[in-house]
Design a protein around this motif. Structure first.
Motif, PDB file in Angstrom:
ATOM      1  N   LEU A  68      26.984  45.956  82.826  1.00  0.00           N
ATOM      2  CA  LEU A  68      28.097  45.070  82.489  1.00  0.00           C
ATOM      3  C   LEU A  68      27.809  44.301  81.209  1.00  0.00           C
ATOM      4  O   LEU A  68      28.684  44.144  80.336  1.00  0.00           O
ATOM      5  N   LYS A 108      34.314  45.585  88.630  1.00  0.00           N
ATOM      6  CA  LYS A 108      34.394  45.132  87.239  1.00  0.00           C
ATOM      7  C   LYS A 108      34.138  46.290  86.278  1.00  0.00           C
ATOM      8  O   LYS A 108      34.849  46.463  85.274  1.00  0.00           O
ATOM      9  N   LEU A 109      33.113  47.095  86.571  1.00  0.00           N
ATOM     10  CA  LEU A 109      32.794  48.237  85.719  1.00  0.00           C
ATOM     11  C   LEU A 109      33.943  49.223  85.660  1.00  0.00           C
ATOM     12  O   LEU A 109      34.342  49.689  84.585  1.00  0.00           O
ATOM     13  N   PHE A 126      28.314  46.268  78.039  1.00  0.00           N
ATOM     14  CA  PHE A 126      29.713  46.417  77.625  1.00  0.00           C
ATOM     15  C   PHE A 126      30.428  45.071  77.508  1.00  0.00           C
ATOM     16  O   PHE A 126      31.655  45.016  77.414  1.00  0.00           O
ATOM     17  N   LYS A 127      29.641  43.979  77.526  1.00  0.00           N
ATOM     18  CA  LYS A 127      30.165  42.625  77.333  1.00  0.00           C
ATOM     19  C   LYS A 127      31.243  42.268  78.362  1.00  0.00           C
ATOM     20  O   LYS A 127      32.300  41.714  78.032  1.00  0.00           O
ATOM     21  N   VAL A 128      30.972  42.605  79.612  1.00  0.00           N
ATOM     22  CA  VAL A 128      31.875  42.277  80.720  1.00  0.00           C
ATOM     23  C   VAL A 128      31.217  41.204  81.570  1.00  0.00           C
ATOM     24  O   VAL A 128      30.081  41.376  82.011  1.00  0.00           O
ATOM     25  N   GLY A 156      37.096  48.694  86.371  1.00  0.00           N
ATOM     26  CA  GLY A 156      38.259  48.091  85.729  1.00  0.00           C
ATOM     27  C   GLY A 156      38.156  48.060  84.220  1.00  0.00           C
ATOM     28  O   GLY A 156      39.173  48.132  83.514  1.00  0.00           O
ATOM     29  N   GLU A 157      36.934  47.980  83.699  1.00  0.00           N
ATOM     30  CA  GLU A 157      36.744  47.921  82.246  1.00  0.00           C
ATOM     31  C   GLU A 157      36.626  49.299  81.616  1.00  0.00           C
ATOM     32  O   GLU A 157      37.188  49.551  80.536  1.00  0.00           O
ATOM     33  N   LEU A 158      35.917  50.224  82.265  1.00  0.00           N
ATOM     34  CA  LEU A 158      35.561  51.487  81.622  1.00  0.00           C
ATOM     35  C   LEU A 158      36.424  52.669  82.042  1.00  0.00           C
ATOM     36  O   LEU A 158      36.598  53.608  81.264  1.00  0.00           O
TER      37      LEU A 158
END
Length: 559
Positions: A406, A425-426, A409-411, A428-430
């Motif tokens: 995380l 979270k991962l 990838f600056k999450v 949802g972002e990637l």
């Protein structure tokens, strides 16, 4: 010098008098003679400020009270409509230009959306009702009664609701119309409407004043008609394959069935704290225990969460449960259902929508089958890194690794977040933003799915899928966990997470566990976000566009 001053003062007074006379003459020539009513007949480009609106209302009420004293109530109890506007247009489409049915009488009603005078004795009034509009050609020679000048020249304004009785006709320009013998004011609009041409564009004003939005923006009505058709099509599909629609409680003593923070309330007579439901899942599975093998509920859920383009604290969902089925049966049923809905509502299985960056359009293909991606593999490919085995995700080392990815990838994530939150979270972002076409993410880790059955072949994995379209989750389903002992262990694990600070962890529900003791058959369950499905099929950018009265932040001094 004194005589010159008196002469100039007299000339000034004469000029002012002449100007006043000219203004009065101009006012008589203007449509509806409404100079003292600001720009009511033309409208405003937005909702006017309070000072202008209050001034208009004050002047409007003065005239309406005078009219009411002379002519009777401006809020009558009833008006007998003999034909709807759209029905009128269909029935008299056969008329030739200039033709009148002088032996027929019809009564229509609607809201005035435009007025214009064509000479001294003729006024055209455009009215709208139930999404259709037509013209009233008010000719003084046909008009009964003595209130023509007062009603047409002073009282009727844009936005008023009126009823008219008269002769069906088609004017010389070929437009179907009614030539009124009488016009009755049914409900005056005492505020200034935005201009019909400009409409009401500001989103915040639109959502806070949805009634004005519906009056001024005809496409808004079309959106909600589309929503109603989508819901009807979903119900039709399920009813036709033997499902029973049911209703379960909105209020309960425990908020369980989904990972969400609930709204609380208090029942005074029972002296008991209650919760608004976050999901109807546990009640519906109890009905399956009771022998209702194919059930669904379409209704409201409430979650005390943030507000954005895809989230509103109050939303509509449908949950579907089928005995003797698993998650793959639900997956295939969902594919068939969405294709059927598209065909019924849009007459196509390919839907053209705006791209996420609004740079163009794309076609969503709802013909079977949808793409299927393994949850963990999709994250690994997007992150370019191997993840721990699903059965080992909750170890200290695994949580540390997930945090490092995380960070790469600056999450950001809460300091007390456990593995399921970090994985979400991962993903949802990637992964999720790239899932434009209808795509199933399948086989989520078991730690993310406390109500789902463990995969029959893969340890640490649940039999679960989520459906994504345009990067948004629109459905979630799994093979339901039906072992009461295992379910109790999962609930206890959730309670531990809640004690550690996870406010959205699922609460232990003893009544549900008691029902499982009687035997829940193998069951597949699926939940679908109705608002998001409507956003997708109607090509709308925000959940607020498909909710008539979305929850908004308080705004002082505003309605």
């Amino acid at each position: 010098p004194g005589s010159m001053l008196r002469g100039r003062a007299g000339l000034s007074r004469l000029c002012r008098l002449s100007t006043s006379i000219v203004q009065r003459r101009e006012a008589i020539r203007k449509p509806m003679g409404g100079t003292r009513f600001f720009s009511s007949d033309q409208g405003s480009e937005s909702i006017p400020d309070a000072r202008e609106d209050e001034g208009y209302m004050r002047m409007r009420w003065q005239d309406l009270e005078q009219f009411q004293q002379a002519r009777g109530s401006v809020y009558p109890h009833k008006f007998d409509v003999t034909i709807e506007i759209q029905e009128f247009l269909n029935k008299y489409a056969c008329l030739e230009a200039g033709e009148q049915r002088k032996d027929e009488r019809q009564s229509v009603a609607g809201r005035i959306i435009g007025l214009r005078r064509a000479g001294k004795n003729l006024i055209f009034i455009d009215v709208k009702s139930n999404g259709s509009r037509m013209q009233l050609m008010v000719d003084r020679q046909h008009f009964d009664g003595e209130d023509w000048e007062e009603l047409m020249g002073k009282i009727l304004k844009r936005g008023d609701v009126v009823g008219a009785t008269g002769i069906p006709a088609r004017n010389k320009r070929g437009e179907i119309c009614l030539i009124p013998l009488s016009v009755k004011l049914l409900a005056p609009c005492v505020r200034i409407l935005p201009k019909d041409y400009y409409g009401l564009k500001d989103p915040d004003l639109r959502f806070r004043n949805r009634y004005v939005d519906l009056i001024c923006n005809s496409q808004v009505r079309q959106h909600f008609e589309g929503r109603a058709k989508i819901i009807r099509a979903i119900r039709n599909y399920l009813d036709n394959i033997g499902f029973l629609e049911v209703e379960t409680p909105m209020l309960s003593r425990q908020a369980s069935g989904a990972a969400a923070r609930p709204f609380k309330t208090f029942h005074n007579d029972l002296e008991s704290e209650l919760f608004m439901r976050v999901a109807p899942e546990l009640y519906l599975k109890q009905l399956v225990v009771g022998g209702l093998d194919k059930v669904y509920e379409l209704g409201k859920c409430f979650r005390n969460e943030g507000v954005d383009a895809t989230h509103n604290p109050e939303f509509t969902s449908i949950e579907i449960y089928q005995a003797y089925a698993d998650y793959m049966d639900m997956l295939e049923m969902l594919e068939r259902m969405l294709k059927s809905v598209c065909q019924e509502v849009l007459q196509t299985s390919t839907v053209k929508v705006s791209s996420r960056d609004k740079s163009g359009t794309i076609e969503l293909d709802f013909s079977r089958p949808f793409q299927r991606l393994d949850y963990m593999q999709a994250i690994e490919e997007a992150a370019g890194q191997k993840l721990p085995h699903p059965s080992e995700l909750e170890t200290t080392e695994s949580v540390k690794l997930l945090r490092e990815i995380l960070s790469k990838f600056k999450v950001s994530a809460p300091s007390n977040a456990h593995a399921s939150i970090l994985l979400d979270k991962l993903c949802g972002e990637l992964v999720e933003p790239k899932l434009i076409q209808p795509t199933f993410l399948i086989n989520q880790p078991l730690c993310m799915s406390p109500l789902a059955k463990e995969h029959r072949e893969m340890a640490g994995v649940s039999e679960r899928f989520e459906l994504f379209i345009l990067g948004r989750e629109v459905a979630n389903a799994y093979t339901e966990l039906n072992d009461p002992r295992e379910q109790k262990t999962r609930f206890e694990e959730q309670m531990l997470k809640k004690q550690q600070g996870d406010e959205e962890a699922i609460v232990l529900d003893d009544s549900f566990l008691h029902a499982l003791d009687y035997g829940l058959p193998p069951t597949g369950g699926c939940g679908i976000g109705i608002d998001r499905i409507c956003m997708t099929l109607l090509d709308l950018p925000s959940i607020r566009e498909v909710q008539l009265f979305p929850l908004l932040r308080p705004k002082e001094g505003k309605p």
